[in-house]
Design an enzyme around this catalytic site. Structure first.
Site, PDB file in Angstrom:
ATOM      1  N   SER A  93       0.781  -1.231   0.000  1.00  0.00           N
ATOM      2  CA  SER A  93       0.000   0.000   0.000  1.00  0.00           C
ATOM      3  C   SER A  93       0.815   1.285   0.000  1.00  0.00           C
ATOM      4  O   SER A  93       0.278   2.344  -0.287  1.00  0.00           O
ATOM      5  CB  SER A  93      -0.859   0.026   1.254  1.00  0.00           C
ATOM      6  OG  SER A  93      -0.010   0.032   2.396  1.00  0.00           O
ATOM      7  N   GLY A  94       2.067   1.192   0.338  1.00  0.00           N
ATOM      8  CA  GLY A  94       2.835   2.417   0.552  1.00  0.00           C
ATOM      9  C   GLY A  94       3.081   2.656   2.026  1.00  0.00           C
ATOM     10  O   GLY A  94       3.802   3.581   2.399  1.00  0.00           O
ATOM     11  N   GLY A  95       2.469   1.831   2.860  1.00  0.00           N
ATOM     12  CA  GLY A  95       2.692   1.949   4.302  1.00  0.00           C
ATOM     13  C   GLY A  95       4.152   1.794   4.667  1.00  0.00           C
ATOM     14  O   GLY A  95       4.661   2.482   5.554  1.00  0.00           O
ATOM     15  N   PHE A  96       4.826   0.906   3.961  1.00  0.00           N
ATOM     16  CA  PHE A  96       6.235   0.714   4.275  1.00  0.00           C
ATOM     17  C   PHE A  96       7.071   1.915   3.850  1.00  0.00           C
ATOM     18  O   PHE A  96       8.061   2.254   4.494  1.00  0.00           O
ATOM     19  CB  PHE A  96       6.781  -0.546   3.602  1.00  0.00           C
ATOM     20  CG  PHE A  96       8.194  -0.839   4.002  1.00  0.00           C
ATOM     21  CD1 PHE A  96       8.475  -1.324   5.270  1.00  0.00           C
ATOM     22  CD2 PHE A  96       9.247  -0.614   3.135  1.00  0.00           C
ATOM     23  CE1 PHE A  96       9.780  -1.586   5.663  1.00  0.00           C
ATOM     24  CE2 PHE A  96      10.559  -0.874   3.515  1.00  0.00           C
ATOM     25  CZ  PHE A  96      10.823  -1.364   4.782  1.00  0.00           C
ATOM     26  N   ASP A 146      -1.222   1.314   6.182  1.00  0.00           N
ATOM     27  CA  ASP A 146      -0.923   1.146   7.609  1.00  0.00           C
ATOM     28  C   ASP A 146       0.279   2.007   7.954  1.00  0.00           C
ATOM     29  O   ASP A 146       0.844   2.678   7.094  1.00  0.00           O
ATOM     30  CB  ASP A 146      -0.607  -0.326   7.919  1.00  0.00           C
ATOM     31  CG  ASP A 146       0.680  -0.791   7.253  1.00  0.00           C
ATOM     32  OD1 ASP A 146       1.029  -0.231   6.189  1.00  0.00           O
ATOM     33  OD2 ASP A 146       1.341  -1.695   7.771  1.00  0.00           O
ATOM     34  N   GLN A 194      -0.351  -4.751  13.297  1.00  0.00           N
ATOM     35  CA  GLN A 194       0.834  -4.053  13.806  1.00  0.00           C
ATOM     36  C   GLN A 194       0.939  -4.275  15.310  1.00  0.00           C
ATOM     37  O   GLN A 194       0.266  -5.139  15.868  1.00  0.00           O
ATOM     38  CB  GLN A 194       0.757  -2.563  13.455  1.00  0.00           C
ATOM     39  CG  GLN A 194       0.913  -2.266  11.957  1.00  0.00           C
ATOM     40  CD  GLN A 194       2.333  -2.497  11.446  1.00  0.00           C
ATOM     41  OE1 GLN A 194       3.279  -2.683  12.213  1.00  0.00           O
ATOM     42  NE2 GLN A 194       2.480  -2.521  10.123  1.00  0.00           N
ATOM     43  N   GLY A 221       5.462  -4.712  10.312  1.00  0.00           N
ATOM     44  CA  GLY A 221       6.285  -4.118  11.365  1.00  0.00           C
ATOM     45  C   GLY A 221       7.357  -5.020  11.923  1.00  0.00           C
ATOM     46  O   GLY A 221       7.957  -4.714  12.958  1.00  0.00           O
ATOM     47  N   CYS A 311      18.297 -24.286 -11.929  1.00  0.00           N
ATOM     48  CA  CYS A 311      17.898 -23.039 -12.595  1.00  0.00           C
ATOM     49  C   CYS A 311      18.711 -22.805 -13.860  1.00  0.00           C
ATOM     50  O   CYS A 311      19.753 -23.429 -14.084  1.00  0.00           O
ATOM     51  CB  CYS A 311      18.032 -21.850 -11.642  1.00  0.00           C
ATOM     52  SG  CYS A 311      19.682 -21.123 -11.571  1.00  0.00           S
ATOM     53  N   CYS A 314      22.466 -22.013 -13.120  1.00  0.00           N
ATOM     54  CA  CYS A 314      23.308 -23.116 -12.642  1.00  0.00           C
ATOM     55  C   CYS A 314      23.465 -24.222 -13.681  1.00  0.00           C
ATOM     56  O   CYS A 314      24.463 -24.944 -13.681  1.00  0.00           O
ATOM     57  CB  CYS A 314      22.745 -23.686 -11.348  1.00  0.00           C
ATOM     58  SG  CYS A 314      22.901 -22.530  -9.970  1.00  0.00           S
TER      59      CYS A 314
END
Length: 379
Positions: A93-96, A146, A194, A221, A311, A314
């Site tokens: 959301s951009g909360g971080f 948040d 949170q 959090g 992968c 590798c």
RNA sequence: GUGGGUGUAGCUCAGUUGGUUAGAGCGUCUGGUUGUGGCCCAGAAGGCCGUGGGUUCAAAUCCCAUCACUCACC
């Protein structure tokens, strides 16, 4: 039904389940590659799908809002079409960013005011606005706005912040329920619990968000600098007070061993920049531990990076070649390393899922967390 | 050939009127990186200060010679 819990481990809290979206199902436990700006850095969509076998990727509301912007995303028909990714997308959301770009922001009761890290322009995010942006993006799973608290965080601030996140959660949910998807596919919404490292706050947060009947729940959090044991303790406590029949997402975690521990504590979904960011910095994850690929010791080492890995990197290239690409600052280094690290993460959760199903998860996990956390260079 | 300029870490360069253990950036080497700015952070190694003399209690620094590179003019 959005989430189906298929099985729970008998010796731990680990679970296997399936998340259903209009862009396909997601088998949990799952790791979600981070593609902040509508691209998983240095990796093509083709590689994501065919080599890495990603089932879902992340986008970021804050970043996509600033660039390319919602108007263009709507014109493109949503993020899936814009980036040609047909599988599920989850948007943070951009909360971080409120937390990580803290110098540029101001918290208010209604939302958060911040200055763009691109051009300094001022913007105001409210829960309603963030839901609207995520409608424009068209993500299959959207996150609520948040506030992510830092570590350490004193109790009083953690409580105030958690209560603000709870008040916002109500507005987030309301905005979600009162608006419609723009592109004909369903969207789900996750709440974010949170409360920093305080169990009573985590319990209160889980309780208040639980009432809102989100389609899934995240633990936010954490992984912000606290010791791993503290993180596990809080995750262990929080999963006990989270709904059993909803997917559980531990945001921003983590190292391979962190993920295995958290799976054993009942977490279903993970995301982290580590496999991609570290890949670009020549730090690679292998079945035997961590490798710094720029180290001189690999100069003439013609063995594959990880002989146990299937992968593209590798199977086709040597450590010496990889090191050469890194030292020469070649673009291919970033691509090969990113493909490897992401494949490694996806293989890890796939193996965890298989082990939970056949009842050998706990023993396997106990051995793996020791091996995975060591640095091969110093063995 | 004549006159000028420059020689200090792998590279580009600081280094005060001579004064503790000669510095920086980049590069190299080693760590770190947890809801992403290919970012950023931390530590280490690495110098006969072009060479040889001299002056001085003390020289990267002043003097002489010499070598290398470079510019201008013949």
């Amino acid at each position: 039904m959005f989430f189906k819990l298929e099985q729970t481990d008998t010796k731990s809290k680990a679970r296997v389940g399936v998340v259903e979206t209009d862009h396909g199902k997601i088998e949990t436990p799952i790791f979600m590659p981070v593609g902040t700006q509508g691209t998983v850095k240095a990796v093509t969509q083709k590689a994501l799908e065919e080599d890495i076998k990603a089932q879902i990727i992340l986008g970021n509301t804050y970043h996509l809002y600033l660039r390319p912007g919602t108007e263009l995303l709507e014109k493109a028909g949503g993020l899936h079409k814009f980036m040609n990714w047909k599988k599920p997308i989850l948007t943070d959301s951009g909360g971080f960013q409120v937390y990580s770009l803290a110098k540029l922001r101001k918290m208010k009761e209604d939302g958060v005011e911040f200055s763009s890290h691109l051009d300094g322009s001022k913007h105001f995010f409210t829960p309603e606005k963030v839901i609207g942006i995520q409608r424009s993006i068209g993500s299959d799973i959207m996150m609520v706005l948040d506030e992510c608290t830092p570590y350490p965080c004193d109790y009083d601030y953690a409580k105030k912040s958690m209560e603000l996140t709870s008040r916002w959660a109500i507005l987030n949910r309301k905005a979600f329920l009162e608006t419609e998807p723009l592109y004909g596919h369903k969207q789900a919404q996750f709440g974010i619990i949170q409360g920093s490292v305080y169990k009573d706050l985590r319990m209160q947060s889980a309780f208040e968000l639980g009432k809102l009947e989100f389609e899934g729940y995240a633990i936010g959090g954490l992984a912000v600098g606290e010791p791993a044991d503290k993180m596990y303790e809080i995750v262990d406590f929080t999963t006990n007070v989270m709904p059993v029949d909803k997917p559980r997402y531990l945001m921003g975690v983590g190292r391979p061993e962190n993920i295995l521990e958290a799976i054993s504590l009942g977490v279903d979904m993970f995301d982290c920049v580590m496999p991609t960011r570290n890949a670009r910095n020549a730090c690679l994850f292998t079945s035997n531990g961590v490798v710094s690929m720029k180290n001189a010791m690999y100069k003439d080492d013609f063995a594959p990076l990880d002989e146990n890995c299937d992968c593209y990197c590798c199977k086709n290239f040597s450590r010496a070649y990889l090191r050469h690409l890194f030292v020469a600052n070649e673009i291919l280094a970033l691509e090969l390393a990113s493909i490897h690290n992401l494949t490694f993460y996806l293989n890890l959760v796939t193996e965890a899922r298989r082990r939970i199903k056949d009842g050998t998860f706990a023993e396997w996990k106990a051995e793996r967390v020791i091996t995975l956390s060591r640095n091969i260079n110093s063995l």
